[in-house]
Design a protein around this motif. Structure first.
Motif, PDB file in Angstrom:
ATOM      1  N   GLN A   1       0.833  -1.208   0.000  1.00  0.00           N
ATOM      2  CA  GLN A   1       0.000   0.000   0.000  1.00  0.00           C
ATOM      3  C   GLN A   1       0.865   1.256   0.000  1.00  0.00           C
ATOM      4  OE1 GLN A   1      -2.574  -1.098   3.451  1.00  0.00           O
ATOM      5  NE2 GLN A   1      -4.201  -0.326   2.143  1.00  0.00           N
ATOM      6  N   LEU A   2       1.901   1.255   0.823  1.00  0.00           N
ATOM      7  CA  LEU A   2       2.774   2.426   0.904  1.00  0.00           C
ATOM      8  C   LEU A   2       3.519   2.639  -0.408  1.00  0.00           C
ATOM      9  CD1 LEU A   2       4.213   2.044   4.513  1.00  0.00           C
ATOM     10  CD2 LEU A   2       2.604   3.783   3.711  1.00  0.00           C
ATOM     11  N   GLU A   3       3.941   1.560  -1.041  1.00  0.00           N
ATOM     12  CA  GLU A   3       4.670   1.678  -2.305  1.00  0.00           C
ATOM     13  C   GLU A   3       3.775   2.149  -3.446  1.00  0.00           C
ATOM     14  OE1 GLU A   3       6.517  -2.163  -2.812  1.00  0.00           O
ATOM     15  OE2 GLU A   3       8.329  -1.517  -1.779  1.00  0.00           O
TER      16      GLU A   3
ATOM     17  N   PRO B   1      -3.644   8.814   1.102  1.00  0.00           N
ATOM     18  CA  PRO B   1      -3.401  10.124   1.711  1.00  0.00           C
ATOM     19  C   PRO B   1      -2.278  10.049   2.755  1.00  0.00           C
ATOM     20  CG  PRO B   1      -5.711   9.467   1.944  1.00  0.00           C
ATOM     21  CD  PRO B   1      -4.975   8.312   1.371  1.00  0.00           C
ATOM     22  N   LEU B   2      -1.641  11.169   2.995  1.00  0.00           N
ATOM     23  CA  LEU B   2      -0.515  11.236   3.920  1.00  0.00           C
ATOM     24  C   LEU B   2      -0.878  10.714   5.309  1.00  0.00           C
ATOM     25  CD1 LEU B   2       2.377  12.066   4.511  1.00  0.00           C
ATOM     26  CD2 LEU B   2       1.538  14.369   5.018  1.00  0.00           C
ATOM     27  N   GLU B   3      -2.046  11.086   5.820  1.00  0.00           N
ATOM     28  CA  GLU B   3      -2.450  10.651   7.161  1.00  0.00           C
ATOM     29  C   GLU B   3      -2.544   9.131   7.234  1.00  0.00           C
ATOM     30  OE1 GLU B   3      -4.239  12.958   5.397  1.00  0.00           O
ATOM     31  OE2 GLU B   3      -3.468  14.731   6.431  1.00  0.00           O
ATOM     32  N   LYS B   4      -3.114   8.522   6.198  1.00  0.00           N
ATOM     33  CA  LYS B   4      -3.232   7.063   6.147  1.00  0.00           C
ATOM     34  C   LYS B   4      -1.849   6.430   6.010  1.00  0.00           C
ATOM     35  CE  LYS B   4      -5.450   3.143   5.756  1.00  0.00           C
ATOM     36  NZ  LYS B   4      -6.091   2.518   6.910  1.00  0.00           N
TER      37      LYS B   4
ATOM     38  N   GLN C   1       3.284   3.441  10.971  1.00  0.00           N
ATOM     39  CA  GLN C   1       3.354   3.142  12.403  1.00  0.00           C
ATOM     40  C   GLN C   1       2.967   1.690  12.673  1.00  0.00           C
ATOM     41  OE1 GLN C   1       0.807   6.318  13.826  1.00  0.00           O
ATOM     42  NE2 GLN C   1       2.586   7.460  14.593  1.00  0.00           N
ATOM     43  N   GLU C   2       1.913   1.231  12.029  1.00  0.00           N
ATOM     44  CA  GLU C   2       1.488  -0.162  12.206  1.00  0.00           C
ATOM     45  C   GLU C   2       2.567  -1.108  11.684  1.00  0.00           C
ATOM     46  OE1 GLU C   2      -2.151  -3.224  11.106  1.00  0.00           O
ATOM     47  OE2 GLU C   2      -2.333  -1.111  10.564  1.00  0.00           O
ATOM     48  N   GLY C   3       3.170  -0.760  10.549  1.00  0.00           N
ATOM     49  CA  GLY C   3       4.240  -1.577   9.990  1.00  0.00           C
ATOM     50  C   GLY C   3       5.434  -1.670  10.925  1.00  0.00           C
ATOM     51  N   MET C   4       5.778  -0.581  11.571  1.00  0.00           N
ATOM     52  CA  MET C   4       6.897  -0.589  12.514  1.00  0.00           C
ATOM     53  C   MET C   4       6.597  -1.503  13.702  1.00  0.00           C
ATOM     54  SD  MET C   4       9.305   1.095  11.164  1.00  0.00           S
ATOM     55  CE  MET C   4      10.419   1.183  12.557  1.00  0.00           C
TER      56      MET C   4
END
Length: 85
Positions: A23-25, A30-33, A39-42
């Motif tokens: 999803q991030l790639e 949106p930036l907030e998501k 954070q969840e990934g970390m």
């Protein structure tokens, strides 16, 4: 991850982490998501690291119990580092 009652297994955490990375790639969020996903990934990454350390300690204990074998720290071979062949 906070909405789950039980801690996910290593495999479940890795699956979630892979979905978050995809999803991030994609860059279509949106930036907030993206920040929430990061954070969840970390947290998931930290959980996976802890689970791997626990397994490593269990293996060391088993090796010590088997005929008094000497304890050696786990060192992956070069082919074990992310090589999915």
């Amino acid at each position: 991850m906070s909405n789950q009652e039980a801690t996910p297994s290593f495999e479940q955490a890795m699956d979630q982490l892979e979905r978050i990375v995809a999803q991030l790639e994609s860059g279509d969020i949106p930036l907030e998501k993206a920040i929430e996903l990061f954070q969840e990934g970390m947290k998931l990454s930290q959980l996976c690291g802890q689970k791997l350390e626990q397994v490593e300690r269990k293996i060391e204990i088993l090796l010590e119990e088997e005929g008094g074998l000497s304890k050696k720290p786990f060192q992956p071979q070069e082919t074990d580092k992310g090589d999915n062949r």
